[in-house]
Design a protein around this motif. Sequence first.
Motif, PDB file in Angstrom:
ATOM      1  N   GLY A  22       0.802  -1.164   0.052  1.00  0.00           N
ATOM      2  CA  GLY A  22      -0.094   0.127   0.066  1.00  0.00           C
ATOM      3  C   GLY A  22       0.884   1.335   0.116  1.00  0.00           C
ATOM      4  O   GLY A  22       0.685   2.030  -0.708  1.00  0.00           O
ATOM      5  N   ALA A  23       2.081   1.232   0.854  1.00  0.00           N
ATOM      6  CA  ALA A  23       2.800   2.416   0.825  1.00  0.00           C
ATOM      7  C   ALA A  23       3.426   2.855  -0.648  1.00  0.00           C
ATOM      8  O   ALA A  23       3.861   3.754  -0.984  1.00  0.00           O
ATOM      9  N   LYS A  24       3.700   1.757  -1.288  1.00  0.00           N
ATOM     10  CA  LYS A  24       4.602   1.718  -2.628  1.00  0.00           C
ATOM     11  C   LYS A  24       3.420   2.624  -3.703  1.00  0.00           C
ATOM     12  O   LYS A  24       3.893   2.992  -4.630  1.00  0.00           O
ATOM     13  N   TYR A  66       8.114   9.184   6.041  1.00  0.00           N
ATOM     14  CA  TYR A  66       9.128  10.455   5.982  1.00  0.00           C
ATOM     15  C   TYR A  66       9.454  11.209   4.779  1.00  0.00           C
ATOM     16  O   TYR A  66       9.374  10.234   3.580  1.00  0.00           O
ATOM     17  N   ILE A  67       9.541  12.372   4.832  1.00  0.00           N
ATOM     18  CA  ILE A  67       9.828  13.433   3.743  1.00  0.00           C
ATOM     19  C   ILE A  67      11.301  13.672   4.044  1.00  0.00           C
ATOM     20  O   ILE A  67      11.507  14.431   4.958  1.00  0.00           O
ATOM     21  N   THR A  68      11.816  13.973   2.667  1.00  0.00           N
ATOM     22  CA  THR A  68      13.372  14.875   3.083  1.00  0.00           C
ATOM     23  C   THR A  68      13.762  15.430   1.838  1.00  0.00           C
ATOM     24  O   THR A  68      13.282  14.984   0.726  1.00  0.00           O
ATOM     25  N   THR A  69      14.556  16.352   1.903  1.00  0.00           N
ATOM     26  CA  THR A  69      15.122  17.049   0.702  1.00  0.00           C
ATOM     27  C   THR A  69      16.727  17.119   0.911  1.00  0.00           C
ATOM     28  O   THR A  69      17.552  17.835   0.053  1.00  0.00           O
ATOM     29  N   ASP A  70      17.149  16.147   1.658  1.00  0.00           N
ATOM     30  CA  ASP A  70      18.413  16.214   2.159  1.00  0.00           C
ATOM     31  C   ASP A  70      19.304  14.824   1.244  1.00  0.00           C
ATOM     32  O   ASP A  70      18.860  13.694   1.688  1.00  0.00           O
ATOM     33  N   LYS A  71      19.873  14.974   0.408  1.00  0.00           N
ATOM     34  CA  LYS A  71      20.522  13.851  -0.394  1.00  0.00           C
ATOM     35  C   LYS A  71      21.581  13.162   0.289  1.00  0.00           C
ATOM     36  O   LYS A  71      21.853  11.724  -0.110  1.00  0.00           O
ATOM     37  N   SER A  72      21.837  13.559   1.320  1.00  0.00           N
ATOM     38  CA  SER A  72      22.865  13.011   2.339  1.00  0.00           C
ATOM     39  C   SER A  72      22.386  11.342   2.881  1.00  0.00           C
ATOM     40  O   SER A  72      22.861  10.529   3.365  1.00  0.00           O
ATOM     41  N   VAL A  73      21.114  11.566   2.925  1.00  0.00           N
ATOM     42  CA  VAL A  73      20.355  10.229   3.391  1.00  0.00           C
ATOM     43  C   VAL A  73      20.727   9.167   2.218  1.00  0.00           C
ATOM     44  O   VAL A  73      20.422   7.861   2.763  1.00  0.00           O
ATOM     45  N   LEU A  74      21.355   9.289   1.263  1.00  0.00           N
ATOM     46  CA  LEU A  74      21.511   8.207   0.432  1.00  0.00           C
ATOM     47  C   LEU A  74      22.726   7.379   0.641  1.00  0.00           C
ATOM     48  O   LEU A  74      22.964   6.553   0.226  1.00  0.00           O
ATOM     49  N   ASN A  75      23.547   7.919   1.450  1.00  0.00           N
ATOM     50  CA  ASN A  75      24.531   7.668   2.164  1.00  0.00           C
ATOM     51  C   ASN A  75      24.500   6.121   2.813  1.00  0.00           C
ATOM     52  O   ASN A  75      23.634   6.022   3.607  1.00  0.00           O
ATOM     53  N   GLU A  76      24.871   5.050   2.024  1.00  0.00           N
ATOM     54  CA  GLU A  76      24.440   3.514   2.536  1.00  0.00           C
ATOM     55  C   GLU A  76      25.201   3.450   4.013  1.00  0.00           C
ATOM     56  O   GLU A  76      24.744   2.280   4.610  1.00  0.00           O
ATOM     57  N   ASP A  77      26.231   4.071   4.365  1.00  0.00           N
ATOM     58  CA  ASP A  77      26.793   3.843   5.620  1.00  0.00           C
ATOM     59  C   ASP A  77      25.938   4.220   6.776  1.00  0.00           C
ATOM     60  O   ASP A  77      26.301   4.098   8.003  1.00  0.00           O
ATOM     61  N   TYR A 135      10.230   8.296   2.155  1.00  0.00           N
ATOM     62  CA  TYR A 135      10.600   7.082   2.475  1.00  0.00           C
ATOM     63  C   TYR A 135       9.526   6.244   3.542  1.00  0.00           C
ATOM     64  O   TYR A 135       8.610   7.213   3.891  1.00  0.00           O
ATOM     65  N   ASP A 136       9.783   5.168   3.358  1.00  0.00           N
ATOM     66  CA  ASP A 136       8.544   4.231   4.235  1.00  0.00           C
ATOM     67  C   ASP A 136       8.919   4.564   5.923  1.00  0.00           C
ATOM     68  O   ASP A 136      10.074   5.264   6.168  1.00  0.00           O
ATOM     69  N   LEU A 142      13.182   3.440   0.251  1.00  0.00           N
ATOM     70  CA  LEU A 142      12.756   4.582  -0.591  1.00  0.00           C
ATOM     71  C   LEU A 142      11.667   4.363  -1.534  1.00  0.00           C
ATOM     72  O   LEU A 142      11.682   3.214  -2.304  1.00  0.00           O
ATOM     73  N   ILE A 143      10.482   5.026  -1.270  1.00  0.00           N
ATOM     74  CA  ILE A 143       9.356   4.664  -1.999  1.00  0.00           C
ATOM     75  C   ILE A 143       9.311   5.464  -3.240  1.00  0.00           C
ATOM     76  O   ILE A 143       8.706   4.967  -4.459  1.00  0.00           O
ATOM     77  N   ASP A 144       9.601   6.763  -3.247  1.00  0.00           N
ATOM     78  CA  ASP A 144       9.468   7.709  -4.556  1.00  0.00           C
ATOM     79  C   ASP A 144      10.412   8.919  -4.271  1.00  0.00           C
ATOM     80  O   ASP A 144      10.573   9.285  -3.080  1.00  0.00           O
ATOM     81  N   SER A 145      10.749   9.306  -5.117  1.00  0.00           N
ATOM     82  CA  SER A 145      11.829  10.588  -5.550  1.00  0.00           C
ATOM     83  C   SER A 145      11.807  11.221  -6.587  1.00  0.00           C
ATOM     84  O   SER A 145      11.344  10.653  -7.528  1.00  0.00           O
TER      85      SER A 145
END
Length: 325
Positions: A22-24, A66-77, A135-136, A142-145
């Motif tokens: 549903g979230a997707k 969650y909603i974000t505009t900060d691309k640093s969240v893509l850091n897998e670490d 984000y879920d 990540l659901i959509d961007s």
Amino acid sequence: MKKIGLLLAILACISPDLFAQGAKNIRINEVMTDNESSIVDEFGNHKAWIELCNASFTTVNIRGMYITTDKSVLNEDLSAPQRQALMSLIPNGDESTLLSGNQHFILYCNGNPKDGSRHITAKITEGEPVWVALYDGNGVELIDSVTVPALSVNQSYAREKDGSANWVVRGSKNVTPGIANTPNINNKIARTKAEDPHGFAITILAMGTVFSCLALLFVFFRVLGLIMDHINTTKKIANAYPLKPVTSTITTTAKIGAEVLDTTGKLMKDGLKLKGIDKKVYIAVIAMAIKQYEDDVHDVESGIISIKPKSTTWNAPKFNNEIKK
């Protein structure tokens, strides 16, 4: 009891998958980065906004996402808590977060969650490109961007249709916050409902139209009444002071002239034959004819009296000189 326990265990395993499915279906549908005259929040402020849309026909609750505009969240670490610290939580406590099929939800950026459940801390700078991600609830999936280009004042970056893959820049007159992106009649109705939820504007417009029509009718009948009054007044004057027909006067004058000529001719003929009639007789006859003619044409005009001056002893020069002496 074993069957009931087994059923509950199966439901517990399936429920997260169903929620995830549903979230997707939730999509970032439209974004405005520089809002000067578009929609306002509950405090009357113009803020940058993000529109989410439930692209399915099922009901989905977006609280906890969650909603974000900060691309640093893509850091897998980064761990999940570290990512969540860089995101804005869609809070609980708002019934409107339960989105039915094809329903929309507006979030105001650069705000404080204390101002309301629709206010998030996600930062958007006016006139600059921005990356927006959904984000879920686990803060990992990540659901959509979408990457929003630099937009002018009151422009939005929106999907051509709700949930479609194609994005377009919409002008200030074509933005569709809170309603479907597909332009149609129902969309216009939805826009009206969104911009005038209490119906005040449409009420004022309807009343203005009615009163304008009444004012025009008043002016029309007022002018018509004045014209009719003028016509009636003209008729009354014409009936009170009728004009004498000119034709009868001309006919009478011609008849008199013919009689005068005939009589004068006879007298002159007889006088010449008899050779004894004095010229004074001719003059008297002509004078009588002229007098009759003047009496007939006198005061032909209706309502006009002709007064001719007449010499008397009162205005005689000799009499006036004697009085002065």
